[in-house]
Design an enzyme around this catalytic site. Structure first.
Site, PDB file in Angstrom:
ATOM      1  CD  GLU A  64      -5.488  20.593   6.622  1.00  0.00           C
ATOM      2  OE1 GLU A  64      -6.567  20.626   6.022  1.00  0.00           O
ATOM      3  OE2 GLU A  64      -5.266  21.251   7.647  1.00  0.00           O
ATOM      4  N   GLY A  65      -7.057  15.523   5.930  1.00  0.00           N
ATOM      5  CA  GLY A  65      -7.712  14.450   5.192  1.00  0.00           C
ATOM      6  C   GLY A  65      -6.908  13.177   5.221  1.00  0.00           C
TER       7      GLY A  65
END
Length: 598
Positions: A451-452
């Protein structure tokens, strides 16, 4: 062995954080939560802990060895233990605990919902391919039409279906502007479909967790794609992205299942850790998808789910960090080895008596419990954003902007370090599969990417969040830190209060220095050390606030909170100055380095 020590310790810690620190009783007096009490929430956590210990923890070990595989029919095969764990989880009714009663949820505070998730995550991260399901349902509840909410969100809240987030593509990675998946209207009547404008979605997606499995009858994919013009061309850039709900099995207007949609499993990715979660490459071949909201709003809508997923990643990282700490602490208390310095004869002492082992255990404790506290604090902000008065809602929204990148990144970095220390405490035994700490480390390693990456969170923090509304986020967070420092002085913790204030002043000075020339490339050249420093100051605040609460508490966990704070201020907060030095000095080495020299 490990399940019991993890769950017993975790329940005690969560009890202190929820009841003593976050004042759960006062939160439950709000009308939305009128059906719940501290006792019912405590009972729910105890039930979750029992399922986690008896079903999730042993199944998690099995799923690490018996990885998902593609069966003869092209579907994913999972071990029987995973099926039992999912059924136990679904039957417990906690899949959508924070959602409305009308949608099949328990309408619990998000604070409690996140505590329940921590319990399951500490026991079975490989059994939560449903990590994204809650965020999928929440996005549809927020941005979808009433028909989309009934057809696609409610079954996820009830645990009958699961959901995914399909953003990534092999050629694009995190550069979502380069997504090539496209959507075309599905005939002249497509605009009038009861479930929303109907499109045919075509493209390939990569790294999609839980996108194919046999645990539920349907899987709801939220897909980013670009709408093609009449001539077949698509616009470039993130502004061209739209969001589509694309189920594995097509759904009728009343939610009745139909035929299989054009979504195919291309293959499985085999990972270092979290091996029990099917991680997939998917192909969408003219799959029927329904537009969510308006065209071109896809990325803004998807941020609703991405931010929820980032909070989930931080919570998962904290839970895994706690699991490693609990197992290594139990081992250090029971394993006898060596004697005090200068003593040659006599009985050997437990490992926990040795200074360096205590150092490693204190580090793990400060990382894991600090991260858990931060995650639950974010949960409390989400509750304030939804149920507080106007002032509380605004304040919560502002703090969430700046704390989300910290919650995603800090636990995933420092609880990974904690899991590494857990292996070290066990020594050679820690490096074997006889104990779960080596698996905790492997499972944890994904969270720094998931997620990043850190770099993405750092650019978000320094490049955007700290500059929003002329620094509103920094002012709001600064006010929170200042309030804690004032209360800390009244509690006799003035030294730590002064250290926290100095750390925050250094962050503010570095922020100004980074942007002194208004050159984004120079400012962001040191975004990652800035994020590390910022996160450590935030965690220093968390530990100080916990210590203030502990100073006036008779809770059995109170003394331990003070010990963790003492470690953090003595060993961790001093790192901040080193991280901020290149930020304040405008160092551009990494920006300007000739790549040929690498």
């Amino acid at each position: 062995m490990s399940g019991s020590v993890v769950q017993r310790g975790l329940l005690r810690t969560l009890d202190f954080l929820l009841v003593e620190w976050l004042e759960l009783g006062s939160l439950l007096r709000r009308p939305r939560f009128a059906d719940h009490s501290v006792d019912t929430c405590t009972d729910l956590l105890a039930m979750a802990s029992q399922i986690a210990e008896e079903v999730f923890e042993p199944a998690d070990r099995v799923s690490d060895v018996e990885e998902p595989r593609v069966g003869p029919d092209g579907g994913v095969v999972l071990p029987a233990a995973t099926h039992r764990a999912w059924e136990a989880y679904r039957s417990a009714g906690v899949a959508g605990a924070g959602h409305d009663h009308a949608d099949g949820g328990l309408q619990l505070p998000r604070t409690v919902d996140m505590a329940v998730r921590a319990v399951f995550s500490a026991a079975g991260p490989n059994l939560v391919p449903m990590l994204l399901t809650e965020g999928n349902a929440a996005l549809l509840a927020e941005h979808g039409s009433p028909a989309q909410r009934r057809a696609f969100a409610v079954p996820q809240v009830e645990g009958r279906w699961t959901g995914t987030m399909a953003l990534s593509e092999s050629q694009a990675g995190s550069s979502l502007a380069d997504v090539t998946t496209r959507a075309v209207p599905d005939g002249p009547d497509s605009a009038g479909d009861p479930l929303g404008p109907r499109y045919r979605v075509t493209g390939d997606k990569m790294w999609i967790s839980g996108a194919e499995h046999p645990l539920t009858d349907n899987i709801v994919h939220l897909v980013l794609a670009k709408i093609a013009d009449d001539d077949g061309a698509v616009r470039t850039g993130t502004g061209a992205l739209s969001l589509f709900v694309v189920p594995k099995v097509r759904v009728g207007p009343d939610g009745e299942p139909g035929e299989r949609n054009g979504v195919s499993l291309v293959g499985l990715n085999h990972k270092l850790g979290m091996r029990g979660i099917p991680n997939t490459a998917l192909s969408f071949d003219r799959a029927v998808g329904h537009l969510v909201g308006a065209p071109g709003q896809g990325l803004d809508q998807m941020f609703h789910m991405m931010n929820a997923a980032r909070a989930e990643v931080g919570l998962l990282a904290a839970a895994l960090g706690y699991a490693g700490f609990a197992v290594s602490l139990d081992y250090a208390r029971t394993r006898r080895q060596g004697r005090p310095r200068g003593v040659r004869d006599g009985e050997q002492v437990p490992l926990v008596a040795h200074t360096d082992v205590k150092r490693m255990l204190l580090a793990q404790k400060s990382y894991a419990e600090g991260a858990l506290a931060l995650a639950l604090y974010v949960g409390r902000l989400l509750d304030d954003q939804r149920t507080g008065d106007d002032g509380a809602r605004t304040r919560a929204a502002t703090l969430l902007e700046v704390l989300t990148p910290v919650l995603k990144s800090w636990p995933s970095e420092w609880c990974l370090e904690g899991n590494s220390l857990a292996i070290q405490v066990l020594g050679g035994a820690g490096y074997t599969r006889d104990f779960p700490v080596e698996q905790f480390w492997r499972d944890q390693r994904l969270n720094m990417i998931h997620e990043g990456t850190h770099g993405i969170q750092a650019v978000d923090l320094l490049g955007r969040k700290v500059r929003l509304r002329d620094g509103a986020c920094l002012r709001e967070l600064g006010a929170v830190l200042s309030s804690t420092a004032t209360r800390a002085r009244a509690a006799g913790l003035g030294g730590w209060a002064a250290d926290l204030e100095q750390g925050w002043a250094d962050v503010l000075a570095a922020t100004d220095a980074a942007w002194r020339d208004g050159d984004a490339s120079a400012a962001l050249a040191n975004a990652t050390p800035y994020l590390q420093a910022f996160g450590h100051v935030v965690l220093a605040w968390v530990h100080l606030d916990l210590a203030v609460t502990a100073a006036g508490s008779a809770h059995p966990e109170a003394a331990g909170r003070t010990a963790a704070a003492a470690y953090f201020f003595a060993y961790e907060l001093p790192r901040v100055a080193a991280w901020l030095a290149p930020v304040a000095g405008g160092e551009v080495l990494c920006r300007d380095l000739d790549a040929a020299l690498l």
